[in-house]
Design an enzyme around this catalytic site. Structure first.
Site, mmCIF file in Angstrom:
data_model
loop_
_atom_site.group_PDB
_atom_site.id
_atom_site.type_symbol
_atom_site.label_atom_id
_atom_site.label_comp_id
_atom_site.label_asym_id
_atom_site.label_seq_id
_atom_site.Cartn_x
_atom_site.Cartn_y
_atom_site.Cartn_z
ATOM 1 N N SER A 115 -10.565 -4.746 3.815
ATOM 2 C CA SER A 115 -10.798 -4.185 2.491
ATOM 3 C C SER A 115 -12.179 -3.528 2.461
ATOM 4 O O SER A 115 -12.471 -2.681 3.296
ATOM 5 C CB SER A 115 -10.638 -5.281 1.421
ATOM 6 N N GLU A 217 -4.852 1.486 5.163
ATOM 7 C CA GLU A 217 -4.119 0.636 4.222
ATOM 8 C C GLU A 217 -4.813 0.713 2.883
ATOM 9 O O GLU A 217 -5.955 1.164 2.793
ATOM 10 C CB GLU A 217 -4.062 -0.808 4.734
ATOM 11 N N HIS A 285 -3.264 -5.459 2.449
ATOM 12 C CA HIS A 285 -3.415 -6.429 1.364
ATOM 13 C C HIS A 285 -2.145 -7.214 1.054
ATOM 14 O O HIS A 285 -2.125 -8.009 0.117
ATOM 15 C CB HIS A 285 -3.890 -5.717 0.095
#
Length: 307
Positions: A115, A217, A285
């Site tokens: 992230s 992502e 995620h």
């Protein structure tokens, strides 16, 4: 169809201690406590950063506090890995204050996370330091997912961190989506699309050597924002020199009434720069977020990504 990643939830022993730091968003006390209990269950010896419970707005402390914990994690001689507790926001703030000579002087120890941590992973790669893209440690302290299969995948993803540290896992499944299907070899880079795109034009811009396999992502972003971030990121690097683009999960990214699928949107950009496109990498995620070695040379061939 591509095969599923290993669902092995077995933790491998981790030699030495793992330093736990919070370089980005603040952590809920109950989640932190549950995480530490689970680390003890798995026999992980850890050092908790001094400021991981600090609060500064929505951040896990001031820039100075977060930098202190990160540097200290590399000063201690018995640390095997530095595992970030949470992503969120804030890693880019640390880049101007990082003492790279100090970090490089330490015995090799990978920084682990995903992230917003993608920003640090890219910077570590640029400076020749090891890194792992994988779950943050507080994944251990979250409430179980309602679907048993998804909870099993989450636990397997967390265990994959220990397996990668132990040198056991060496590949992940992927599926070809567009462009040539020839063998591709290059450095594994990337991570969260939005976080990396936001760093374009700064000292934290994505480090993308020629031939790199770019993993992307994201979570919670509508399609137009994803396309904007993709355009920005590709324009900030020499995108035609990429070896491939490999898509992980795009969790809770609402399509709404968009005529084209996300795969088609990414496919248009990949075709324009003549770079092959793959998808279904178990990274992101969602429940599937297997660890992979950031910056390491990998091979895309058939339906496997190997390193």
């Amino acid at each position: 169809m591509t095969s599923r990643p290993s669902s092995d939830q077995t933790w491998q022993p981790i030699d030495g201690r793992v330093a736990l730091i919070a370089p980005a968003s603040a952590i809920a006390t109950d989640v932190l406590e549950a995480t530490l209990r689970q680390l003890e269950v798995h026999g992980v010896d850890y050092h908790l950063g001094r400021h991981v419970e600090a609060r500064y707005r929505y951040l896990a402390g001031t820039v100075e506090q977060r930098l202190e914990d990160l540097h200290n994690a590399f000063d201690m001689p018995d640390i095997t890995a530095v595992w970030c507790l949470r992503g969120g926001y804030g890693c880019g703030q640390l880049l101007p204050g990082l003492d790279w000579g100090r970090l490089q002087a330490a015995s090799p120890r990978p920084l682990i996370g995903f992230s917003d941590i993608s920003v640090l992973l890219s910077a570590f790669h640029r400076h020749g330091l090891p890194a792992i893209h994988g779950p943050v440690a507080t994944g251990l302290g979250l409430s179980p997912l309602s679907a048993p299969r998804e909870q099993q995948e989450r636990l397997a993803s967390l265990a994959s961190v220990s397996r990668l540290l132990a040198g056991i896992d060496h590949e992940l499944p992927v599926q070809h989506l567009g462009g040539h299907k020839q063998r591709v070899e290059g450095a594994l880079i990337g991570g969260n699309l939005t976080a990396l795109a936001c760093m374009a034009g700064t000292l934290g811009g994505l480090h993308a050597p020629a031939g790199s396999i770019l993993v992307l992502e994201d979570v919670g972003e509508p399609y137009y924002r994803l396309e904007r971030s993709l355009w920005q990121l590709l324009e900030s690097i020499d995108a035609r020199q990429l070896g491939a683009i490999c898509l992980g999960s795009f969790t809770d990214c609402p399509r709404k009434e968009v005529a084209h699928s996300l795969e088609r949107i990414f496919g248009e950009y990949a075709a324009a720069i003549e770079v092959p496109l793959y998808h279904h990498l178990p990274s992101g995620h969602g429940a599937q977020n297997r660890a992979w070695p950031y910056g390491k040379t990998a091979v895309l061939e058939g339906n496997r990504l190997r390193w």
